[in-house]
Every structure is written in structure tokens, then in C-alpha cells.
Design an enzyme around this catalytic site. Structure first.
Site, PDB file in Angstrom:
ATOM      1  N   HIS A 109      61.441  61.614  65.199  1.00  0.00           N
ATOM      2  CA  HIS A 109      62.099  62.630  64.350  1.00  0.00           C
ATOM      3  C   HIS A 109      62.643  63.795  65.191  1.00  0.00           C
ATOM      4  O   HIS A 109      62.791  63.666  66.393  1.00  0.00           O
ATOM      5  CB  HIS A 109      61.161  63.080  63.225  1.00  0.00           C
ATOM      6  N   HIS A 128      54.690  58.654  66.595  1.00  0.00           N
ATOM      7  CA  HIS A 128      54.846  59.118  65.209  1.00  0.00           C
ATOM      8  C   HIS A 128      53.515  59.553  64.623  1.00  0.00           C
ATOM      9  O   HIS A 128      52.454  59.236  65.151  1.00  0.00           O
ATOM     10  CB  HIS A 128      55.436  57.998  64.335  1.00  0.00           C
ATOM     11  N   GLU A 185      51.419  55.249  65.220  1.00  0.00           N
ATOM     12  CA  GLU A 185      51.277  56.154  64.071  1.00  0.00           C
ATOM     13  C   GLU A 185      49.914  56.813  64.213  1.00  0.00           C
ATOM     14  O   GLU A 185      48.880  56.216  63.926  1.00  0.00           O
ATOM     15  CB  GLU A 185      51.373  55.381  62.755  1.00  0.00           C
ATOM     16  N   GLU A 230      55.730  66.525  61.376  1.00  0.00           N
ATOM     17  CA  GLU A 230      55.626  65.388  62.293  1.00  0.00           C
ATOM     18  C   GLU A 230      56.418  65.615  63.573  1.00  0.00           C
ATOM     19  O   GLU A 230      55.954  65.310  64.666  1.00  0.00           O
ATOM     20  CB  GLU A 230      56.105  64.109  61.580  1.00  0.00           C
TER      21      GLU A 230
HETATM   22 ZN   LIG Z   1      57.687  59.021  61.822  1.00  0.00          ZN
END
Ligand SMILES: [Zn+2]
Length: 243
Positions: free
Chosen positions: A9, A77, A141, A23
């Protein structure tokens, strides 16, 4: 060895948000920590897809890695959507044996480094950055931003360092990396508490490796605990100073 580190992002795309966290900020922090730690290894070139808070499409991210002919692509992430814990992804189409091996070792090292966190498993998905990159690629993640417990952990730089350290040890093992200048590397699991980033880290690692100062019986090193007179006597004896 060229490693591309992709901070998920950025810019107009904050990624997931929750509990006062974004994030895009966390992926930047963790990604930068990973890159800094990789700087301690011989022959490793770190390439970031972004180095500021800017927007990049998924295609652009993959293209940076492909143009650089990178050896590995890592996309960092933070999860969201009502869950807890850590999971990793590789592409769900054709992948190399190296990709699978990398996921196995990196996933395992991250889980070891972050301690008491739910292991959601090694997964596969049709994510653009994984599909479009020409080299082994993994997407991690790292906990859930919308889970209060996970978010509390993510607010600690010490915990982010542990996440980064797991990624780096995973890469070290997957690619047989060696530290620059023959530095002594002691695996984190020699001691239970995380001494990564401690101001005396190198000396502590040497003390453990040489056996001059050992950890506690429960596996902690306790880097900031005082030394008793008895412990000092033992240390002096181990140094051969007491005849
Ligand atoms: Zn993400």
C-alpha cells in the site's frame, strides 16, 4: 543477490486501518527494518518498490522486481477482516520449488520470531504481485490491524523488530546468506528474549556463543539485569583470570 522488498500500500491507499493504525505505515516500518537488517549480510542488494508514502500499482511493484532481475520478491502486509495471527502467501498457479522452499523456511522463522501468535498457515492465492513477478515471491500478512490484541502488538517497535528479524533469518536460511566481516551469528532461539537491536547486541551474542555469560535456565538472557558478585566471580573464572 537482489532482494526486492515491497512495502504494501502507500499514498492514497492506506491499506487496512484500525485501532489507530494504518497498514501502509506498518508495512513501511517493517519493510525498512528488514532492509536495514539485510544490509548486514554480504553480497545482498536491497531494492525497495517505494521509499516514501506514495501510491504504486501492483503491476508497477512487480515490474520493479522484474526489471531488476531480482532473486526474490517480498511483499509485506498487515491483515484485516476479523481474525488474528500470521499467514503467508505464494502464488496459487505454477511456482518453482524454490518458491515453496522459501515460503516454508521464511514462514517458520517468522513464527519462531514472533512467539505466541496464531499460525494461520502457509497459503496460496492469485495475488497480482505474486502472479506477475518472475522470481520466487512471497507475501506476508503480519497480524490483524482490526484485532485489538494484534494491534497492541503492532504498536510496539520491539514486536515489529521481531517480525522483521523472522523475515531476515528466513531469508538467511533460504539463500545461505553470510554476515559481513565474519560477524558471529547466533540464532535467536539460543535465548528466548529478543536482543535484536539492543545497544550491546553484538557483545551479548559473543558472550553467549563463547559461553562466558550464559542465559537463565528458563532460556532468557535478561540483557538489562544486574550481575551479582557471585556471577561476576564465575565470569572472571571463565575468562581464566582466577588462578
Ligand atoms: Zn495489504
Amino acid at each position: 543477490m537482489k532482494f526486492v522488498i515491497d512495502w504494501g500500500h502507500g499514498g492514497s491507499d492506506p491499506g487496512a486501518v484500525g485501532n489507530g493504525l494504518r497498514e501502509k505505515d506498518l508495512t513501511m516500518k517493517i519493510g525498512k527494518m528488514i532492509g536495514d537488517m539485510l544490509g548486514e549480510y554480504e553480497g545482498v542488494q536491497v531494492i525497495y518498490t517505494r521509499t516514501s508514502d506514495c501510491y504504486l500499482s501492483l503491476e508497477e511493484r512487480a515490474e520493479i522486481a522484474n526489471k531488476a532481475c531480482a532473486d526474490f520478491f517480498l511483499s509485506v502486509h498487515i491483515n484485516a477482516g476479523g481474525g488474528t495471527g500470521f499467514e503467508s502467501y505464494i502464488y496459487n498457479g505454477n511456482v518453482s520449488a524454490k518458491t515453496i522452499a522459501c515460503q516454508n523456511v521464511i514462514h517458520g522463522e517468522i513464527m519462531r520470531a514472533i512467539g505466541n501468535v496464531k499460525d494461520r498457515g502457509k497459503k496460496r492465492a492469485n495475488y497480482a504481485v505474486l502472479r506477475l513477478t518472475n522470481m520466487p515471491a512471497i507475501l506476508t500478512e503480519n497480524l490483524f490491524i482490526d484485532n485489538a490484541n494484534d494491534a497492541a502488538k503492532l504498536k510496539s517497535d520491539q514486536f515489529l523488530q521481531q517480525i522483521a528479524y523472522g523475515h531476515v533469518i528466513g531469508l538467511e536460511k533460504a539463500f545461505g546468506l553470510k554476515k559481513k566481516g565474519g560477524q558471529i551469528t547466533v540464532q535467536k532461539d539460543t535465548v528466548k528474549d529478543d536482543i535484536t537491536g539492543h545497544w550491546a547486541e553484538e557483545s551479548i551474542r559473543k558472550a553467549i556463543k563463547t559461553g562466558i555469560i550464559k542465559g537463565h535456565s528458563d532460556g532468557r538472557f535478561g540483557p538489562d539485569e544486574p550481575v551479582t558478585r557471585a556471577q561476576l566471580a564465575v565470569i572472571l573464572d571463565r575468562l581464566g583470570l582466577l588462578k
